[in-house]
Design an enzyme around this catalytic site. Structure first.
Site, PDB file in Angstrom:
ATOM      1  N   CYS A   1       1.589  25.669 -41.650  1.00  0.00           N
ATOM      2  CA  CYS A   1       2.315  26.581 -40.447  1.00  0.00           C
ATOM      3  C   CYS A   1       3.546  26.374 -40.451  1.00  0.00           C
ATOM      4  O   CYS A   1       4.192  25.288 -40.664  1.00  0.00           O
ATOM      5  CB  CYS A   1       1.644  26.780 -39.041  1.00  0.00           C
ATOM      6  SG  CYS A   1      -0.251  27.004 -39.397  1.00  0.00           S
TER       7      CYS A   1
ATOM      8  N   ARG B   1       6.004  27.710 -47.247  1.00  0.00           N
ATOM      9  CA  ARG B   1       5.012  26.941 -46.935  1.00  0.00           C
ATOM     10  C   ARG B   1       3.487  27.764 -46.818  1.00  0.00           C
ATOM     11  O   ARG B   1       2.377  26.944 -46.844  1.00  0.00           O
ATOM     12  CB  ARG B   1       5.121  26.534 -45.299  1.00  0.00           C
ATOM     13  CG  ARG B   1       6.240  25.388 -45.396  1.00  0.00           C
ATOM     14  CD  ARG B   1       6.759  25.464 -43.914  1.00  0.00           C
ATOM     15  NE  ARG B   1       6.033  24.525 -42.923  1.00  0.00           N
ATOM     16  CZ  ARG B   1       6.401  23.289 -42.686  1.00  0.00           C
ATOM     17  NH1 ARG B   1       7.236  22.655 -43.273  1.00  0.00           N
ATOM     18  NH2 ARG B   1       5.489  22.777 -41.866  1.00  0.00           N
TER      19      ARG B   1
ATOM     20  N   TRP C   1      -0.983  29.989 -41.221  1.00  0.00           N
ATOM     21  CA  TRP C   1      -2.049  29.954 -42.271  1.00  0.00           C
ATOM     22  C   TRP C   1      -3.427  30.126 -41.341  1.00  0.00           C
ATOM     23  O   TRP C   1      -3.564  29.523 -40.439  1.00  0.00           O
ATOM     24  CB  TRP C   1      -2.240  28.814 -43.014  1.00  0.00           C
ATOM     25  CG  TRP C   1      -1.832  29.050 -44.291  1.00  0.00           C
ATOM     26  CD1 TRP C   1      -0.675  28.189 -44.950  1.00  0.00           C
ATOM     27  CD2 TRP C   1      -2.324  29.703 -45.477  1.00  0.00           C
ATOM     28  NE1 TRP C   1      -0.607  28.567 -46.031  1.00  0.00           N
ATOM     29  CE2 TRP C   1      -1.697  29.183 -46.411  1.00  0.00           C
ATOM     30  CE3 TRP C   1      -3.475  30.310 -45.522  1.00  0.00           C
ATOM     31  CZ2 TRP C   1      -1.825  29.856 -47.847  1.00  0.00           C
ATOM     32  CZ3 TRP C   1      -3.743  30.922 -47.034  1.00  0.00           C
ATOM     33  CH2 TRP C   1      -2.957  30.555 -48.043  1.00  0.00           C
TER      34      TRP C   1
ATOM     35  N   ASN D   1       1.367  24.076 -34.751  1.00  0.00           N
ATOM     36  CA  ASN D   1       0.720  23.504 -36.225  1.00  0.00           C
ATOM     37  C   ASN D   1      -0.268  22.487 -36.054  1.00  0.00           C
ATOM     38  O   ASN D   1       0.151  21.367 -35.286  1.00  0.00           O
ATOM     39  CB  ASN D   1       1.966  23.064 -37.107  1.00  0.00           C
ATOM     40  CG  ASN D   1       3.089  24.156 -37.483  1.00  0.00           C
ATOM     41  OD1 ASN D   1       2.723  25.363 -37.131  1.00  0.00           O
ATOM     42  ND2 ASN D   1       4.200  23.779 -37.982  1.00  0.00           N
ATOM     43  N   GLY D   2      -1.244  22.251 -36.778  1.00  0.00           N
ATOM     44  CA  GLY D   2      -1.998  21.295 -36.789  1.00  0.00           C
ATOM     45  C   GLY D   2      -3.494  21.632 -36.023  1.00  0.00           C
ATOM     46  O   GLY D   2      -4.127  22.613 -36.263  1.00  0.00           O
TER      47      GLY D   2
ATOM     48  N   GLU E   1      -7.188   6.003 -58.723  1.00  0.00           N
ATOM     49  CA  GLU E   1      -6.006   6.703 -58.372  1.00  0.00           C
ATOM     50  C   GLU E   1      -5.074   5.891 -57.754  1.00  0.00           C
ATOM     51  O   GLU E   1      -3.912   5.994 -58.114  1.00  0.00           O
ATOM     52  CB  GLU E   1      -6.285   7.736 -57.047  1.00  0.00           C
ATOM     53  CG  GLU E   1      -5.167   8.368 -56.461  1.00  0.00           C
ATOM     54  CD  GLU E   1      -4.495   9.224 -57.544  1.00  0.00           C
ATOM     55  OE1 GLU E   1      -3.437   9.788 -56.817  1.00  0.00           O
ATOM     56  OE2 GLU E   1      -4.919   9.714 -58.487  1.00  0.00           O
TER      57      GLU E   1
ATOM     58  N   LYS F   1      -1.393   5.829 -59.533  1.00  0.00           N
ATOM     59  CA  LYS F   1       0.021   6.071 -58.802  1.00  0.00           C
ATOM     60  C   LYS F   1       0.926   4.718 -58.971  1.00  0.00           C
ATOM     61  O   LYS F   1       2.224   4.882 -59.110  1.00  0.00           O
ATOM     62  CB  LYS F   1      -0.471   5.849 -57.280  1.00  0.00           C
ATOM     63  CG  LYS F   1      -0.659   7.330 -56.896  1.00  0.00           C
ATOM     64  CD  LYS F   1       0.135   8.323 -56.613  1.00  0.00           C
ATOM     65  CE  LYS F   1      -0.396   9.615 -56.752  1.00  0.00           C
ATOM     66  NZ  LYS F   1      -1.158  10.169 -58.036  1.00  0.00           N
TER      67      LYS F   1
ATOM     68  N   GLU G   1       2.402   5.450 -62.289  1.00  0.00           N
ATOM     69  CA  GLU G   1       3.365   6.649 -62.670  1.00  0.00           C
ATOM     70  C   GLU G   1       4.939   6.210 -61.742  1.00  0.00           C
ATOM     71  O   GLU G   1       5.780   6.691 -62.401  1.00  0.00           O
ATOM     72  CB  GLU G   1       2.729   7.622 -61.688  1.00  0.00           C
ATOM     73  CG  GLU G   1       1.762   8.365 -62.479  1.00  0.00           C
ATOM     74  CD  GLU G   1       1.056   9.318 -61.210  1.00  0.00           C
ATOM     75  OE1 GLU G   1       0.946  10.701 -61.942  1.00  0.00           O
ATOM     76  OE2 GLU G   1       1.066   9.323 -60.200  1.00  0.00           O
TER      77      GLU G   1
ATOM     78  N   HIS H   1     -17.915  -8.071 -66.267  1.00  0.00           N
ATOM     79  CA  HIS H   1     -17.961  -7.456 -67.636  1.00  0.00           C
ATOM     80  C   HIS H   1     -16.564  -7.457 -68.543  1.00  0.00           C
ATOM     81  O   HIS H   1     -16.731  -6.642 -69.505  1.00  0.00           O
ATOM     82  CB  HIS H   1     -18.721  -6.147 -67.711  1.00  0.00           C
ATOM     83  CG  HIS H   1     -20.072  -6.174 -67.112  1.00  0.00           C
ATOM     84  ND1 HIS H   1     -21.336  -6.530 -67.919  1.00  0.00           N
ATOM     85  CD2 HIS H   1     -20.588  -5.946 -65.744  1.00  0.00           C
ATOM     86  CE1 HIS H   1     -22.319  -6.504 -67.168  1.00  0.00           C
ATOM     87  NE2 HIS H   1     -22.062  -6.230 -65.657  1.00  0.00           N
TER      88      HIS H   1
ATOM     89  N   LYS I   1       5.831  17.859 -63.400  1.00  0.00           N
ATOM     90  CA  LYS I   1       4.797  18.414 -62.075  1.00  0.00           C
ATOM     91  C   LYS I   1       3.640  19.097 -62.954  1.00  0.00           C
ATOM     92  O   LYS I   1       2.534  18.739 -62.108  1.00  0.00           O
ATOM     93  CB  LYS I   1       5.676  18.687 -61.189  1.00  0.00           C
ATOM     94  CG  LYS I   1       4.678  19.205 -59.823  1.00  0.00           C
ATOM     95  CD  LYS I   1       4.428  18.025 -59.176  1.00  0.00           C
ATOM     96  CE  LYS I   1       3.480  17.994 -57.769  1.00  0.00           C
ATOM     97  NZ  LYS I   1       3.159  16.708 -57.312  1.00  0.00           N
TER      98      LYS I   1
END
Length: 607
Positions: free
Chosen positions: A2, A27, A74, A98-99, A479, A483, A486, A502, A602
């Site tokens: 929002c 947004r 939203w 917001n939130g 992940e 990161k 990257e 192993h 991206k």
């Protein structure tokens, strides 16, 4: 996400409020509204849909006033209609928000007993009603707002307009960004400082827990303990690219810190805290009829799918296959008709994933797209869409898109588990409550950013790094390694902790940092044993766990990163954040191009 805009001006503010909302359109939103003071009374104009509908409403019924607030919403808690559109108001106050207010039901019950009649389905209305109650009790606006803020749990940004107070706005932030702009006898508020760019170059960014009293002469800021504090006013360049970063050095850092807000937005869109149940978008098929789920994605989105595999198999008791999109189509796998194929993509344009989706459709699958771009090709071609509300992600390395994907997948897990009869109402309520607590707990994790930056300085010297985890922490280890590769260009690998013996154990020595994700779940003791094996071979262990988990290993760790205690179900959403911060700060220490790492794009729209 929002959007909030607020102005104390010298002339009619409605046109400027609308312009500010235009700059927040990126947004995403499905309703919008304004509130101003006209002869001391609160007047509102709201409309479902895009801003053009609000503009048409204003043309038909102009809104005067030199002070006002605006909002793009939203639909989260409550349907996307005019009744639930912000600003939410009583006769004494108007509020934009917001939130998420975690304890709204408790407050709502209290306010109903006091005599307030609720008119909306939003959690925001409890804020308006609570402040109004304190005003009726004889408090000043500042006293009423301050007392109300003490009662609120969750992650949020708020701006409040008061009837009869043409020179006063009060705002607060906890886990959701908010900036204050300084003009010449005029003042501005914005949830995104980009909204303030044409209005002022002088910006004050509220710190976590701050709230502020704004008048034409300036702003008085108070911290979370309600002590008056000074915050620096920064002179910004009139550049969307620069201002869009707020007071963060890089977009990646900004987007990491946006996660409490966007996770809250996303959860709100798929979860009804009143009934403590998930309400996914209308699906053209019954989830209870699904016998198998196939999850297809690339990169970070694939790791989100791996977490979902653990959730779906363990909680919903349904078989799940996960595959990398670039491999899936060329395996030409047999897919029994009637299965559900779930495709995850931040952009909705990833070519490998899109082609895999088309293959699955030819195989008679029910196709669902989980995307951050509802107008994307994948969204248009799917049978159904599950949306994340992450807002634009500028940094190439995905952060908030990942955790909002996890938030949607968690909701999807509960929905299909309920449909299959794998959980009862009490279990769903327990897991749902854990989800609603994530935005605030995520904000707690971010409070350790400085400590993580200190740890990162030592890791920046390494050539190789290992990440270990078990259960849902295993995909997070993958992940974390991704990161780090990257953005810092350090070679890193993620492994299931039980697989260390192993092969990977051969790599361990005092020059290879080992990052271990160890939530306090039923696999914690096994993970702790793996940590002992690493330390016995001279490995330098950085352990990510809660306070009790870190205490279990005593002073033998090289470093510990604390995460709040939580239900194991939601641990992936919280443990992802320190992993992201660690990669970010290592990259900063090495001086790499954090937002645009070499060789990466991206959205990957070629094979």
């Amino acid at each position: 996400m929002c959007g909030i805009i607020g102005i104390i001006g010298k002339n009619d503010v409605s046109p400027l409020l609308v312009e500010g909302l235009r700059r927040l359109e990126y947004r995403g939103y499905d309703s919008a509204g304004l509130a101003t003071l006209v002869n001391g009374r609160i007047e509102r104009r709201r409309a479902e849909g895009k801003l053009d509908r609000l503009v048409a409403r204003l043309q038909a019924a102009p809104l005067g006033g030199t002070i006002g607030i605006g909002h793009t919403r939203w639909a989260t808690h409550g349907a996307p209609n005019e009744t639930n559109a912000h600003p939410i108001a009583t006769d004494r106050v108007a509020v934009v928000h917001n939130g998420i207010i975690e304890n709204f039901q408790e407050l709502k019950d209290e306010l109903i007993a006091w005599g307030h009649r609720f008119e909306t389905q939003t959690d925001t209305e409890v804020v308006a009603a609570l402040v109004t109650r304190h005003l009726v009790e004889g408090m000043t606006p500042v006293e009423a707002a301050g007392k109300a803020f003490r009662r609120l749990d969750g992650a949020f940004a708020l701006a409040i307009l008061f009837a009869g107070q043409p020179d006063l706005l009060i705002c607060a932030r906890r886990g959701s960004p908010l900036a204050i702009g300084f003009g010449d006898g005029e003042m501005y508020l914005g949830s995104d400082s980009l909204a303030l760019a044409p209005l002022t170059r002088r910006i004050l960014y509220l710190n976590e827990g701050d709230w502020a009293v704004v008048t034409p002469d300036g702003a008085s800021v108070f911290d979370a303990e309600h002590r008056k504090v000074e915050r620096p006013i920064k002179e910004t360049a009139l550049s969307g690219a620069l201002i869009g970063k707020g007071n963060h050095r890089h977009f990646m850092e900004k987007e990491i810190f946006e996660q409490p807000a966007v996770i809250g937005d996303t959860l709100h869109a798929h979860f009804n805290p009143t009934t403590r149940s998930v309400h996914l978008a209308s699906l053209p098929f019954a989830l209870g009829d699904i016998d198998k789920v196939t999850i297809i994605a690339c990169g970070t989105s694939f790791h989100a799918g791996l977490v979902a595999k653990y959730w779906l198999e363990r909680i919903a008791r349904i078989p799940v296959e996960t595959d990398i999109a670039s491999e899936f189509r060329y395996r030409a796998p047999a897919m029994p008709k009637g299965g559900l194929a779930l495709f995850i993509s931040q952009s909705g344009e990833t070519l490998d994933t899109l082609e895999a989706m088309r293959y699955a459709r030819k195989q008679g699958q029910k196709v669902v797209a989980l995307v951050n771009q509802p107008e994307s090709t994948m969204a248009r071609e799917a049978d159904a869409v599950l949306s994340t509300l992450a807002g634009p992600e500028i940094g190439v390395a995905s952060t908030k898109a990942f955790t909002t994907q996890l938030a949607v997948l968690a909701c999807f897990t509960l929905a299909i588990a309920r449909a299959r009869g794998a959980i009862d109402a009490a279990q769903e309520a327990r897991l749902s409550i854990a989800l609603t607590e994530v935005p605030a707990r995520a904000n707690d994790v971010l409070m350790h950013a400085e400590r993580i930056a200190e740890i990162a300085a030592s890791i920046a010297e390494a050539r190789d790094v290992l990440y270990l985890g078990r259960g849902t922490a295993y995909p997070l280890a993958l992940e974390g390694a991704l990161k780090l590769k990257e953005v810092s260009y350090i070679h890193a690998e993620g492994y299931a902790a039980g697989e260390m013996k192993h092969g990977p154990i051969a790599l361990i020595d005092d020059r290879v940092p080992v990052i271990v994700l160890a939530p306090r779940d039923d696999l914690f003791e096994k993970t702790a044993s793996n940590i002992q094996e690493v330390m016995a071979r001279g490995g330098k262990v950085v352990m990510i766990s809660d306070r009790d988990g870190l205490a279990r290993l005593g002073g033998r760790l090289s470093h510990g990163i604390e995460v709040p205690s939580c239900d194991p179900f939601v641990a992936p959403l919280l443990y992802a954040i320190p992993v992201q911060l660690l990669a970010y700060h290592v990259a900063v220490a090495k001086g790499t191009d954090v937002d645009q790492p070499r060789n990466l794009a991206k959205s990957v729209t070629v094979e």
